[in-house]
Write an enzyme that holds these catalytic residues in place. Structure first.
Site, mmCIF file in Angstrom:
data_model
loop_
_atom_site.group_PDB
_atom_site.id
_atom_site.type_symbol
_atom_site.label_atom_id
_atom_site.label_comp_id
_atom_site.label_asym_id
_atom_site.label_seq_id
_atom_site.Cartn_x
_atom_site.Cartn_y
_atom_site.Cartn_z
ATOM 1 N N GLU A 44 2.943 0.630 -19.217
ATOM 2 C CA GLU A 44 3.218 -0.809 -19.338
ATOM 3 C C GLU A 44 1.987 -1.561 -19.874
ATOM 4 O O GLU A 44 0.903 -0.985 -19.994
ATOM 5 C CB GLU A 44 3.625 -1.391 -17.986
ATOM 6 C CG GLU A 44 2.558 -1.215 -16.919
ATOM 7 C CD GLU A 44 2.482 -2.366 -15.931
ATOM 8 O OE1 GLU A 44 2.602 -3.528 -16.338
ATOM 9 O OE2 GLU A 44 2.260 -2.081 -14.741
ATOM 10 N N LYS A 96 2.938 -2.914 -4.523
ATOM 11 C CA LYS A 96 1.637 -3.556 -4.303
ATOM 12 C C LYS A 96 1.526 -4.049 -2.866
ATOM 13 O O LYS A 96 2.488 -4.560 -2.300
ATOM 14 C CB LYS A 96 1.467 -4.715 -5.280
ATOM 15 C CG LYS A 96 0.997 -4.207 -6.637
ATOM 16 C CD LYS A 96 1.114 -5.254 -7.670
ATOM 17 C CE LYS A 96 2.577 -5.556 -7.868
ATOM 18 N NZ LYS A 96 2.827 -6.488 -8.945
ATOM 19 N N ASP A 100 11.657 -14.781 -3.757
ATOM 20 C CA ASP A 100 10.834 -14.111 -4.768
ATOM 21 C C ASP A 100 10.923 -12.593 -4.618
ATOM 22 O O ASP A 100 10.278 -11.998 -3.753
ATOM 23 C CB ASP A 100 9.375 -14.595 -4.661
ATOM 24 C CG ASP A 100 8.546 -14.148 -5.856
ATOM 25 O OD1 ASP A 100 9.022 -13.300 -6.642
ATOM 26 O OD2 ASP A 100 7.420 -14.655 -6.014
ATOM 27 N N VAL A 135 6.708 -3.834 -15.500
ATOM 28 C CA VAL A 135 7.395 -2.576 -15.190
ATOM 29 C C VAL A 135 8.862 -2.682 -15.617
ATOM 30 O O VAL A 135 9.388 -1.791 -16.294
ATOM 31 C CB VAL A 135 7.280 -2.254 -13.679
ATOM 32 C CG1 VAL A 135 8.199 -1.101 -13.301
ATOM 33 C CG2 VAL A 135 5.829 -1.925 -13.321
ATOM 34 N N LYS A 149 3.802 -12.944 -20.380
ATOM 35 C CA LYS A 149 4.191 -11.881 -19.438
ATOM 36 C C LYS A 149 5.698 -11.688 -19.566
ATOM 37 O O LYS A 149 6.474 -12.582 -19.267
ATOM 38 C CB LYS A 149 3.812 -12.286 -18.008
ATOM 39 C CG LYS A 149 4.242 -11.286 -16.936
ATOM 40 C CD LYS A 149 3.723 -11.678 -15.555
ATOM 41 C CE LYS A 149 4.472 -10.944 -14.455
ATOM 42 N NZ LYS A 149 4.086 -11.391 -13.102
HETATM 43 N N1 PSU Z 1 0.391 -3.718 -10.657
HETATM 44 C C1 PSU Z 1 -0.889 -3.942 -11.034
HETATM 45 N N2 PSU Z 1 -1.137 -4.887 -11.937
HETATM 46 C C2 PSU Z 1 -0.127 -5.583 -12.519
HETATM 47 C C3 PSU Z 1 1.220 -5.334 -12.148
HETATM 48 C C4 PSU Z 1 1.430 -4.395 -11.212
HETATM 49 O O1 PSU Z 1 -1.805 -3.318 -10.543
HETATM 50 O O2 PSU Z 1 -0.416 -6.413 -13.365
HETATM 51 C C5 PSU Z 1 2.329 -6.062 -12.847
HETATM 52 C C6 PSU Z 1 3.400 -5.055 -13.284
HETATM 53 O O3 PSU Z 1 3.589 -5.214 -14.663
HETATM 54 C C7 PSU Z 1 4.624 -5.465 -12.515
HETATM 55 C C8 PSU Z 1 4.398 -6.950 -12.373
HETATM 56 O O4 PSU Z 1 5.808 -5.150 -13.190
HETATM 57 O O5 PSU Z 1 3.007 -7.018 -12.067
HETATM 58 C C9 PSU Z 1 5.276 -7.564 -11.324
HETATM 59 O O6 PSU Z 1 5.244 -8.944 -11.456
HETATM 60 P P1 PSU Z 1 6.255 -9.837 -10.617
HETATM 61 O O7 PSU Z 1 5.835 -9.609 -9.189
HETATM 62 O O8 PSU Z 1 6.031 -11.248 -11.084
HETATM 63 O O9 PSU Z 1 7.618 -9.314 -10.913
HETATM 64 MN MN MN Z 2 8.512 -12.975 -8.799
#
Ligand code: PSU
Ligand code: MN
Length: 305
Positions: free
Chosen positions: A23, A157, A136, A104, A84
């Site tokens: 990604e 995460k 969220d 992702v 993004k």
């Molecule tokens: N894990 C990391 N760094 C990142 C992300 C994940 O260590 O930047 C990114 C990935 O691209 C994941 C996104 O898909 O954060 C998720 O964002 P959101 O929670 O807004 O869906």
């Molecule tokens: Mn979100």
């Protein structure tokens, strides 16, 4: 408006050679420059030395690119105003000819479309803490529910509500497979109480599971969780404290929606004086090795069958 696949990736896909998707949100929004570019290139190299071909995916001037070259990775790592891009943003980014870094979810969409079966990242998105009020929930989870590709990560995460994330994946029929572990890895650390669905001890067996999932045409993904190496892991209690502090700051500043994840990662890096960034690097390198091994085993089986 088109999908541009690099020559070597196109060749590999046409010949069932092992390819690993990567990604780009982690490059443009997940890590500071210049470490982001260094790590992106290092991860590619590790995939190559482990016998597979890396395919970093992003949107460049509206074109979807599968297999960025070094200059493109460098530019993505330092360019201002890179969007993004998750699933919902894909068509807009293409039509308006933007530069976009794929999450992702968006990377899964594209990788699966071109026939890639393995995708390596750091940590996936999930159900955020307080989601009962904010709703969220990362669209990464929804994508895992609808797109058949194996996502190798170090767990959801740690900033998330991991328990709810696992419940969500269970509801959506997404298996969470622990590589050589029963305990649930959660990015920089491991959960002291949560368990993976199945422990799998080899890349060959993981590849068999991926192949079975395709043979059945399940149309949903697989989450492979690979714990950060012990020597690089941060202690669970310390991580928790820092995350709580970062979330409090985030709420005070009124950060919402898609800005939350990048904000928290940067804040945690500040609060740990760079230790989280080092852990982040270690875990993604570790995931790259495993992803390459799985991809290699998938190709081998295709040849033997
Ligand atoms: N894990 C990391 N760094 C990142 C992300 C994940 O260590 O930047 C990114 C990935 O691209 C994941 C996104 O898909 O954060 C998720 O964002 P959101 O929670 O807004 O869906
Ligand atoms: Mn979100």
């Amino acid at each position: 408006m088109k999908i541009r696949i690099s020559q070597e990736v196109a060749y590999a896909l046409a010949n069932n050679l092992p390819v690993v998707a990567l990604e780009s949100t982690i490059i443009a929004h997940g890590m500071p420059y210049p470490q982001n570019v260094e790590i992106a290139l290092k991860v590619e190299e590790i995939i190559r030395t482990n016998g597979a071909l890396p395919a970093t995916i992003a949107i460049i001037g509206g074109d979807i690119v599968v297999g960025l070259d070094e200059d493109e990775i460098e530019e993505l790592g330092q360019r201002e105003g890179v969007l993004k891009v998750s699933r919902r943003d894909l068509a807009y980014a293409m039509a308006t000819k933007q530069w976009g870094a794929t999450t992702v979810a968006a990377t899964m969409v594209i990788a699966a479309k071109v026939g890639i079966k393995v995708f390596v990242t750091g940590g996936v998105g999930g159900v955020h803490r307080g989601a009962e009020d904010t709703f969220d929930i990362s669209s990464d989870l929804e994508e895992l529910a609808r797109t058949n590709i194996a996502v190798v990560c170090a767990g959801p995460k740690a900033i998330l509500d991991v328990e709810k994330t696992l419940e969500y994946l269970e509801t959506k029929g997404v298996p969470v497979l622990g590589y050589k572990t029963d305990k649930m890895p959660i990015f920089y650390t491991s959960s002291p109480s949560l368990k993976v669905l199945y422990r799998v001890d080899s890349a060959a067996e993981l590849a068999q599971i991926v192949n079975a999932s395709h043979a059945l045409d399940l149309q949903s993904g697989i989450l492979v969780v690979n714990p950060i190496p012990e020597k690089d892991a941060l202690p669970y209690k310390d991580v928790e404290k820092v995350i709580e502090e970062a979330i409090t700051e985030m709420e005070k500043e009124g950060i919402r929606g898609k800005e939350q994840t990048p904000y928290l990662l940067t804040k945690i890096n500040e609060l740990t004086k760079g230790k989280s960034q080092i852990a982040n690097e270690a875990l993604i390198v570790n995931n790259a090795k495993l992803g390459a091994m799985i991809a290699k085993n998938i190709s081998r089986e295709l040849y033997e069958d």
